[in-house]
Design an enzyme around this catalytic site. Sequence first.
Site, PDB file in Angstrom:
ATOM      1  N   GLU A 250      44.477  46.532  37.926  1.00  0.00           N
ATOM      2  CA  GLU A 250      44.646  46.841  39.345  1.00  0.00           C
ATOM      3  C   GLU A 250      45.667  45.926  39.982  1.00  0.00           C
ATOM      4  O   GLU A 250      45.787  44.764  39.600  1.00  0.00           O
ATOM      5  CB  GLU A 250      43.311  46.640  40.094  1.00  0.00           C
ATOM      6  N   LYS A 252      46.956  43.208  42.239  1.00  0.00           N
ATOM      7  CA  LYS A 252      46.280  42.072  42.870  1.00  0.00           C
ATOM      8  C   LYS A 252      47.029  41.810  44.178  1.00  0.00           C
ATOM      9  O   LYS A 252      48.087  41.187  44.193  1.00  0.00           O
ATOM     10  CB  LYS A 252      46.306  40.843  41.965  1.00  0.00           C
TER      11      LYS A 252
HETATM   12  P1  AMP Z   1      42.306  34.149  43.192  1.00  0.00           P
HETATM   13  O1  AMP Z   1      42.157  33.992  44.680  1.00  0.00           O
HETATM   14  O2  AMP Z   1      43.671  33.806  42.695  1.00  0.00           O
HETATM   15  O3  AMP Z   1      41.178  33.513  42.430  1.00  0.00           O
HETATM   16  O4  AMP Z   1      42.164  35.706  42.884  1.00  0.00           O
HETATM   17  C1  AMP Z   1      41.064  36.444  43.239  1.00  0.00           C
HETATM   18  C2  AMP Z   1      41.301  37.159  44.541  1.00  0.00           C
HETATM   19  O5  AMP Z   1      42.237  38.217  44.404  1.00  0.00           O
HETATM   20  C3  AMP Z   1      40.083  37.872  45.055  1.00  0.00           C
HETATM   21  O6  AMP Z   1      39.206  36.986  45.688  1.00  0.00           O
HETATM   22  C4  AMP Z   1      40.656  38.879  46.017  1.00  0.00           C
HETATM   23  O7  AMP Z   1      40.798  38.256  47.283  1.00  0.00           O
HETATM   24  C5  AMP Z   1      42.063  39.117  45.491  1.00  0.00           C
HETATM   25  N1  AMP Z   1      42.332  40.504  45.053  1.00  0.00           N
HETATM   26  C6  AMP Z   1      43.460  41.185  45.324  1.00  0.00           C
HETATM   27  N2  AMP Z   1      43.450  42.400  44.772  1.00  0.00           N
HETATM   28  C7  AMP Z   1      42.268  42.534  44.121  1.00  0.00           C
HETATM   29  C8  AMP Z   1      41.674  43.571  43.353  1.00  0.00           C
HETATM   30  N3  AMP Z   1      42.299  44.718  43.122  1.00  0.00           N
HETATM   31  N4  AMP Z   1      40.437  43.335  42.837  1.00  0.00           N
HETATM   32  C9  AMP Z   1      39.797  42.160  43.061  1.00  0.00           C
HETATM   33  N5  AMP Z   1      40.320  41.142  43.777  1.00  0.00           N
HETATM   34  C10 AMP Z   1      41.548  41.310  44.307  1.00  0.00           C
END
Ligand code: AMP
Length: 587
Positions: A250, A252
């Site tokens: 997906e 991100k």
């Molecule tokens: P990180 O903040 O780098 O740990 O990455 C995780 C975060 O990516 C999640 O907490 C969401 O805020 C964000 N995110 C963006 N797109 C998605 C998606 N398709 N599925 C899940 N999380 C996502």
Amino acid sequence: MKYSILVDAYDRIESTTKRLEMRDLLADLFKKAPAKLLAEIVYLTQGKLYPDYLGIELGIAEKLLVRALSTASGKPVETVKSSYRKTGDLGETAEKLLGQRAQQTLTRRPLKVEDVYAVFDKIACEAGTGSVEAKIRLLCSLLNDATPREAKYIVRMALGRLRLGVADMTILESLALAYVGDVEAKEQLERAYNLSSDLGLIARTVASEGLGGVLKLKASVGRPIRPMLAERLSDAAEILVKLAGKAAAEYKYDGLRIQAHLKPGSVLLFSRRLENITEQFPDVVGYLKESIRLENAIVEGECVAIDPNTGDMLPFQMISQRRGRKHEVERMTGEVPVKIFLFDLLYADGEDFTVKPYPQRRAALSEAVAESDWVEISRQLLTSNPQEIENYLMEAVSDGCEGLMLKSVGPNSIYQAGARGWLWIKYKRAYRSEMADTVDLVVVGAFHGRGRRGGGYGALLLAAYDEENDMFRTVCKCGSGFTDKDLEELPRRLRPLELPHRHSRVDSRLEADVWFTPGLVLEVTGDEITLSPVHTACFDVVRKGSGLAVRFPRFTGNYRLDKSPEDANTTGEILEMYRSQLKKITT
Ligand code: AMP
């Protein structure tokens, strides 16, 4: 229950640094407490009155406490202050000064936990005119009834500095020990906590209904679910192995995570840290009300700032402006429009979806959501092929995303509330190449504007010059940086160059709404040069199936009327910029 029992336990907890000892002391305390009071005791022990997500704070200023202490101890304010300067802890000062009270109230009725909690609760509710005096009165009455040792903790609590340092997990273990007789039961308590974000609720339930009652706790609209977190890997093949060979890849999105709770007539929004941010995103509340076809639901998504003219995603810094400016909500809502990309469904009309595998949650989400300009379901590709993942990553990055989220689609792919695990794996690029310089690019096409730019150009399609083949190859779609004056001037400059079809010297994979003879050169800045499957500059040169693009391009305001299209930056120069500035991503 006497407050002094709590205070005895606090004194002992304060004097140990060993976690296990702390756990046992707390378990002893919890065993002594009546079940109906346990939630309050858990909150008080954490220096709170309610679970965090309700956002209710005591809000007593230090100055106010000094005044209350002065009244309760009968000492001048100056004496309180000078003692505080020596101890550095207003709680200790309270203990000391109240210990010197002329009349130690021997006849006094012992303070009860219920009373302390009720007074603090009243203080938290006081607001508006006269509330300061009311708070002081309430505090004084509490301090008058307190022993010096009790006063120490009352004052610390009021200041929001209880300083016992008991972590959520320690409390869960202590509850497991006290009410199930087995530390291992912490696992089940933790799952219930992750679904409710309310330690008091878990405490009250385990004390009154035992483990069976806790196991029956379900996700519920209004109580935020602690978010599921992702692990990270930097190799697509390795990720597929972890996900048993198949993944939902997906986009991100680079924005703010939002958990939305919907019930008839109300929508609540919680941040990743479970703060209630409903009031900061009235637009998102409206979009979700319109789009979600369920009566009661909990959904999760990422909110991203959008360029209203082009519909393109904007970098994270833009949406972060929407946080923390409560008094400016209206203005910021107008200035920084946001879109929500929904990626999960956790609860729907009485059914807890967190225990269902991801493909089922996703299917139900798709069914429940009517997509619009402002609400979309996260873009997804089901794949077992590492090369497909690589290509999709580039597509995501060139569309303004941070990378990909790869999710398990196996039978055990439940929503692991509050846990970081291998069911979700983030995949970002290992390198980025920063743009040190501006580039001069040729306008080869345009896209119709929306909103304020309706009837005009929303974004321009820009190209670099391929000297070798005498072609113009696209590097970005640029809709930012144009002033109102530019928007007036651009059609005047571009209309004479309009064509009914793509110019034969233009190489583009995008279908523009309007095409131009390459003529006008603009100066543009951007965040970096990235690989992109959409743009044609240097296609197949760095990587098969992709070209190079300027990410988050912005017009600098400079029309390079001095330059002919062949004087624009060349594709060779763009390649050089990409190669010379590769920087390892360390975050
Ligand atoms: P990180 O903040 O780098 O740990 O990455 C995780 C975060 O990516 C999640 O907490 C969401 O805020 C964000 N995110 C963006 N797109 C998605 C998606 N398709 N599925 C899940 N999380 C996502």
